[in-house]
Motif scaffolding. Structure first.
Motif, PDB file in Angstrom:
ATOM      1  N   CYS A  65      21.129 -18.228  12.673  1.00 24.84           N
ATOM      2  CA  CYS A  65      20.964 -19.583  13.232  1.00 24.84           C
ATOM      3  C   CYS A  65      21.258 -19.582  14.727  1.00 24.84           C
ATOM      4  O   CYS A  65      20.521 -20.188  15.525  1.00 24.84           O
ATOM      5  N   SER A  75      11.521 -24.918  15.639  1.00 25.96           N
ATOM      6  CA  SER A  75      10.728 -25.053  14.403  1.00 25.96           C
ATOM      7  C   SER A  75      11.051 -23.925  13.430  1.00 25.96           C
ATOM      8  O   SER A  75      11.199 -24.156  12.223  1.00 25.96           O
ATOM      9  N   GLN A  78      14.391 -24.486  11.835  1.00 25.37           N
ATOM     10  CA  GLN A  78      14.331 -25.459  10.744  1.00 25.37           C
ATOM     11  C   GLN A  78      13.734 -24.843   9.487  1.00 25.37           C
ATOM     12  O   GLN A  78      14.202 -25.092   8.375  1.00 25.37           O
ATOM     13  N   ASP A  79      12.694 -24.022   9.672  1.00 21.59           N
ATOM     14  CA  ASP A  79      12.088 -23.329   8.526  1.00 21.59           C
ATOM     15  C   ASP A  79      13.104 -22.401   7.862  1.00 21.59           C
ATOM     16  O   ASP A  79      13.171 -22.309   6.631  1.00 21.59           O
ATOM     17  N   LYS A  81      16.409 -22.659   7.889  1.00 19.98           N
ATOM     18  CA  LYS A  81      17.412 -23.454   7.177  1.00 19.98           C
ATOM     19  C   LYS A  81      16.854 -24.020   5.872  1.00 19.98           C
ATOM     20  O   LYS A  81      17.541 -24.039   4.841  1.00 19.98           O
ATOM     21  N   THR A  82      15.587 -24.456   5.914  1.00 16.93           N
ATOM     22  CA  THR A  82      14.955 -25.010   4.709  1.00 16.93           C
ATOM     23  C   THR A  82      14.821 -23.940   3.629  1.00 16.93           C
ATOM     24  O   THR A  82      15.102 -24.183   2.449  1.00 16.93           O
ATOM     25  N   GLY A  83      14.395 -22.748   4.046  1.00 12.38           N
ATOM     26  CA  GLY A  83      14.264 -21.646   3.094  1.00 12.38           C
ATOM     27  C   GLY A  83      15.600 -21.233   2.518  1.00 12.38           C
ATOM     28  O   GLY A  83      15.723 -20.933   1.324  1.00 12.38           O
ATOM     29  N   ALA A  85      18.170 -23.114   2.078  1.00 16.81           N
ATOM     30  CA  ALA A  85      18.681 -24.167   1.184  1.00 16.81           C
ATOM     31  C   ALA A  85      18.269 -23.922  -0.268  1.00 16.81           C
ATOM     32  O   ALA A  85      18.930 -24.401  -1.191  1.00 16.81           O
ATOM     33  N   LYS A  86      17.194 -23.161  -0.473  1.00 18.65           N
ATOM     34  CA  LYS A  86      16.732 -22.873  -1.825  1.00 18.65           C
ATOM     35  C   LYS A  86      17.730 -22.002  -2.598  1.00 18.65           C
ATOM     36  O   LYS A  86      17.666 -21.914  -3.827  1.00 18.65           O
ATOM     37  N   ASP A  88      20.925 -22.538  -2.581  1.00 19.96           N
ATOM     38  CA  ASP A  88      22.120 -23.334  -2.825  1.00 19.96           C
ATOM     39  C   ASP A  88      22.560 -23.205  -4.290  1.00 19.96           C
ATOM     40  O   ASP A  88      21.764 -23.396  -5.214  1.00 19.96           O
TER      41      ASP A  88
END
Length: 282
Positions: A65, A75, A78-79, A81-83, A85-86, A88
């Motif tokens: 990060c 961008s 963000q991608d 972080k989104t990936g 999060a899966k 979690d």
């Protein structure tokens, strides 16, 4: 420190962290075979390693990060972080590699893809990183020797039988796996038991059915270290001891290697599995 130097330094640190993460995966898999309600020590050792592994993953996430933010790739950050999060709730979960049957961390694989791509932006040669990842798989297979032998329903009577089981698996994972590779010195030719040419990694197998045998074997590795020194074809060595009972702990062997200033490119691996000595006729 300028921005480029900072990013290169951070990339190198992430690379080392990922390498340490794969080593933890190997340790956890080896420890998992010894877990039981009656073995409190193994359970505690596994829990401590799992805590360390989770901490490693969190640190890698923070580092990537920071790198993406420093590069201004909002961008992509963000991608990422989104990936992430899966994962979690299953950060330390493992999947199984096809055919090999080894444990694989999908989170570490996810981190590796980003690190590999970002390294190319700075012209960083990622070959060594890739080689380390492959050596980690090789090491994992060696650490799980006892399980490999068990899965083949073997009760070995010699080191030759043990290493044959491992070789039969390795040849499908690393097609350039070879046996008894000659390393010529002035007065003697040494032959490590198993090696993978592309990784310049070789393993020496020993087999012990008693504490006395194990002691002699560990002492014998020091001669092997001298015999294999200076080879350009083989740079990474593994001293694998297959014991029919837990005569020693890995920590004891590591302490002895450190005490005698053993070569840094030698890694001891201790495994415990079923076995016996073949009886000789009187």
């Amino acid at each position: 420190m300028n921005d480029k130097t900072f990013c290169q330094s951070l990339l190198k640190d992430i690379d080392e962290q990922i390498s340490e993460g794969w080593s933890s995966v190997n340790k956890l898999e080896a420890l998992s075979y010894r877990l039981s309600g009656e073995n409190d020590y193994a359970d505690e050792e596994y829990e401590m390693e799992m805590i360390s592994f989770e901490s490693q993953l969190e640190r890698i996430y923070i580092s990537i990060c920071l790198l993406l933010e420093s590069l201004g790739y909002t961008s992509l950050l963000q991608d990422f972080k989104t990936g992430f999060a899966k994962f979690d709730g299953k950060l330390t979960s493992f999947s199984t590699l096809p055919y090999v049957g080894e444990q694989h961390s999908d989170v570490l694989g996810y981190f590796w893809k980003y690190h590999r791509t970002l390294s190319s932006l700075f012209g960083v040669d990622a070959k060594e990183s890739d080689d380390r990842k492959q050596r980690s798989l090789f090491e994992s297979i060696l650490q799980n020797t006892a399980k490999i032998v068990y899965d083949r329903k073997m009760q070995p009577t010699s080191e030759a039988e043990v290493r044959r089981c491992v070789y039969d698996l390795l040849i499908h994972v690393f097609p350039d796996t070879v046996r008894e590779i000659p390393i010529a010195q002035i007065t003697k030719t040494y032959k490590p038991d198993i090696g993978v040419r592309s990784l310049k990694a070789a393993a020496e197998y020993k087999y012990a059915v008693s504490e006395e045998e194990a002691k002699k074997i560990i002492g014998g590795f020091y001669e092997d270290m001298r015999g294999y020194a200076g080879s350009e074809d083989w740079k990474h060595f593994y001293a694998v001891v297959y014991m029919t009972e837990p005569f020693f702990t890995l920590q004891q062997i590591q302490a002895e290697f450190a005490h005698v200033a053993a070569d840094k490119n030698w890694l001891p691996i201790l495994v415990h599995g079923d076995g016996r000595r073949k009886r000789t006729l009187a």
